[in-house]
Design a protein around this motif. Structure first.
Motif, PDB file in Angstrom:
ATOM      1  N   UNK A  55       0.838  -1.198   0.000  1.00 17.95           N
ATOM      2  CA  UNK A  55       0.000   0.000   0.000  1.00 17.95           C
ATOM      3  C   UNK A  55       0.872   1.247   0.000  1.00 17.95           C
ATOM      4  N   UNK A  56       0.604   2.206  -0.879  1.00 17.34           N
ATOM      5  CA  UNK A  56       1.372   3.458  -0.847  1.00 17.34           C
ATOM      6  C   UNK A  56       1.236   4.124   0.521  1.00 17.34           C
ATOM      7  N   UNK A  57       2.342   4.641   1.051  1.00 19.75           N
ATOM      8  CA  UNK A  57       2.275   5.271   2.367  1.00 19.75           C
ATOM      9  C   UNK A  57       1.307   6.445   2.371  1.00 19.75           C
ATOM     10  N   UNK A  58       1.152   7.105   1.216  1.00 19.22           N
ATOM     11  CA  UNK A  58       0.245   8.249   1.139  1.00 19.22           C
ATOM     12  C   UNK A  58      -1.216   7.839   1.241  1.00 19.22           C
ATOM     13  N   UNK A  59      -1.498   6.525   1.131  1.00 12.10           N
ATOM     14  CA  UNK A  59      -2.872   6.033   1.266  1.00 12.10           C
ATOM     15  C   UNK A  59      -3.164   5.513   2.668  1.00 12.10           C
TER      16      UNK A  59
ATOM     17  N   UNK B  53       6.011   3.031  -9.511  1.00 10.91           N
ATOM     18  CA  UNK B  53       5.406   1.709  -9.696  1.00 10.91           C
ATOM     19  C   UNK B  53       4.552   1.341  -8.475  1.00 10.91           C
ATOM     20  N   UNK B  54       3.340   0.863  -8.723  1.00  4.76           N
ATOM     21  CA  UNK B  54       2.454   0.434  -7.651  1.00  4.76           C
ATOM     22  C   UNK B  54       1.703   1.555  -6.965  1.00  4.76           C
ATOM     23  N   UNK B  55       1.693   2.753  -7.573  1.00  6.57           N
ATOM     24  CA  UNK B  55       1.058   3.900  -6.935  1.00  6.57           C
ATOM     25  C   UNK B  55      -0.248   4.317  -7.620  1.00  6.57           C
ATOM     26  N   UNK B  56      -0.808   3.440  -8.440  1.00  9.01           N
ATOM     27  CA  UNK B  56      -2.015   3.781  -9.181  1.00  9.01           C
ATOM     28  C   UNK B  56      -3.200   4.122  -8.302  1.00  9.01           C
TER      29      UNK B  56
ATOM     30  N   UNK C 280      -8.123  19.782 -12.116  1.00  8.60           N
ATOM     31  CA  UNK C 280      -7.401  18.911 -13.039  1.00  8.60           C
ATOM     32  C   UNK C 280      -6.322  18.125 -12.307  1.00  8.60           C
ATOM     33  N   UNK C 281      -6.297  16.820 -12.533  1.00  6.78           N
ATOM     34  CA  UNK C 281      -5.291  15.947 -11.927  1.00  6.78           C
ATOM     35  C   UNK C 281      -4.440  15.335 -13.040  1.00  6.78           C
ATOM     36  N   UNK C 282      -3.125  15.491 -12.920  1.00  8.32           N
ATOM     37  CA  UNK C 282      -2.181  14.956 -13.894  1.00  8.32           C
ATOM     38  C   UNK C 282      -1.217  14.031 -13.156  1.00  8.32           C
ATOM     39  N   UNK C 283      -0.934  12.879 -13.738  1.00 13.99           N
ATOM     40  CA  UNK C 283       0.037  11.949 -13.147  1.00 13.99           C
ATOM     41  C   UNK C 283       1.220  11.783 -14.090  1.00 13.99           C
ATOM     42  N   UNK C 284       2.428  11.935 -13.553  1.00 15.51           N
ATOM     43  CA  UNK C 284       3.650  11.661 -14.311  1.00 15.51           C
ATOM     44  C   UNK C 284       4.464  10.644 -13.521  1.00 15.51           C
TER      45      UNK C 284
END
Length: 288
Positions: A27-31, A61-64, A99-103
């Motif tokens: 799990x991402x720490x931010x979640x 990777x794994x942060x979707x 607006x949300x952008x992911x890079x």
């Protein structure tokens, strides 16, 4: 003086969260949640409160799930509605966040590199950087934007730290002070206590001019062999206005076990729904 408004915010969220293993293995720490919502939502809410219009997530990777969280969950909402259940618990994550952008940061080369990965989305505008690990209550960015609108240039959020902790922070060489603003004469990344120019430390909020991306283009490694944002910011000192702002907020370092648990306790005690019961439980446990 006219300054360009800060409309964009970068969230470097590609880190592995090794200090919170094993919870962050999948799990991402931010979640991870503080009371009833994930860390990332606190940071995003803070940005929106400050007038940010575009949210830029620098993921790995794994942060979707970080991006998915702010999307509508049609199946979940349809199932709850069919069962006659209230959607109130989902309301905070269903807000219009703009607006949300992911890079993608494909290699973990440091905070400076993570910010640089957003360069094409940032373009030629000033932008904010928020580290979700640093939970600020109340939000700090709105206070920083107020200072930015007065003096322009670059703004970092700062707080006094014990001298024996300077090796964990970027440390300011301070100049003139004006209220909660301190002129930044220099920045040193993670200095030993005996070499630190002050105990005024940079914490996880920044307002930066786009020229910092040009400095980061060089990809020069700094402390720990990583590309340090502090080193790039230091190159702008003397070329652009640069200030540190001490905000009226409590910081919780939720990238550590102690900070994470402390934040849950503090915000739990302040929660209208569970605060009284939690306080009673804590009091009864201490009296046993």
């Amino acid at each position: 003086m006219t300054v360009k408004p800060v409309r964009k915010a970068v969230f470097p969220v590609a880190g592995l969260g090794t200090r919170l293993l094993p919870a962050t293995k999948t799990m991402p720490k931010e979640m991870l949640t503080i009371v009833d919502r994930p860390l990332i939502q606190y940071a995003v809410d803070e940005a929106r409160e400050a007038g940010i219009e575009q949210l830029i997530f620098v993921t790995g990777r794994g942060k979707g799930s970080l991006v998915d969280y702010f999307d509508m969950s049609f199946e979940l909402e349809a199932t709850m509605e069919k069962a006659g259940k209230s959607l109130d618990a989902l309301q905070s994550s269903r807000t219009d966040y703009g607006e949300i952008v992911a890079v993608r940061q494909q290699r973990p080369l440091g905070l400076g590199h993570a910010v640089w990965c957003a360069r094409h989305v940032v373009g030629d505008e000033p932008f904010a950087v928020l580290l979700p690990d640093d939970l600020m209550v109340p939000g700090a960015l709105k206070q920083m934007v107020a200072a930015y609108n007065e003096v322009g240039g670059n703004i970092v959020c700062a707080a006094e730290v014990p001298r024996d902790k300077t090796a964990s922070y970027g440390i300011v060489t301070p100049g003139a002070r004006d209220g909660n603003r301190t002129e930044v004469k220099g920045l040193v990344e993670k200095p030993k206590p005996e070499l630190a120019p002050s105990t005024l430390a940079v914490i996880g909020r920044y307002i930066l001019q786009p020229e910092v991306m040009g400095v980061l283009d060089a990809q020069e490694p700094g402390a720990g062999g990583e590309i340090q944002l502090t080193d790039a910011m230091a190159r702008l000192i003397g070329r652009q206005p640069f200030h540190a702002v001490t905000v009226d907020a409590v910081r919780y370092d939720c990238g550590t076990k102690l900070g994470f648990v402390t934040a849950n306790l503090a915000l739990g005690l302040a929660d209208a729904e569970i605060g009284a019961d939690l306080r009673n439980y804590a009091s009864s446990s201490m009296s046993q």
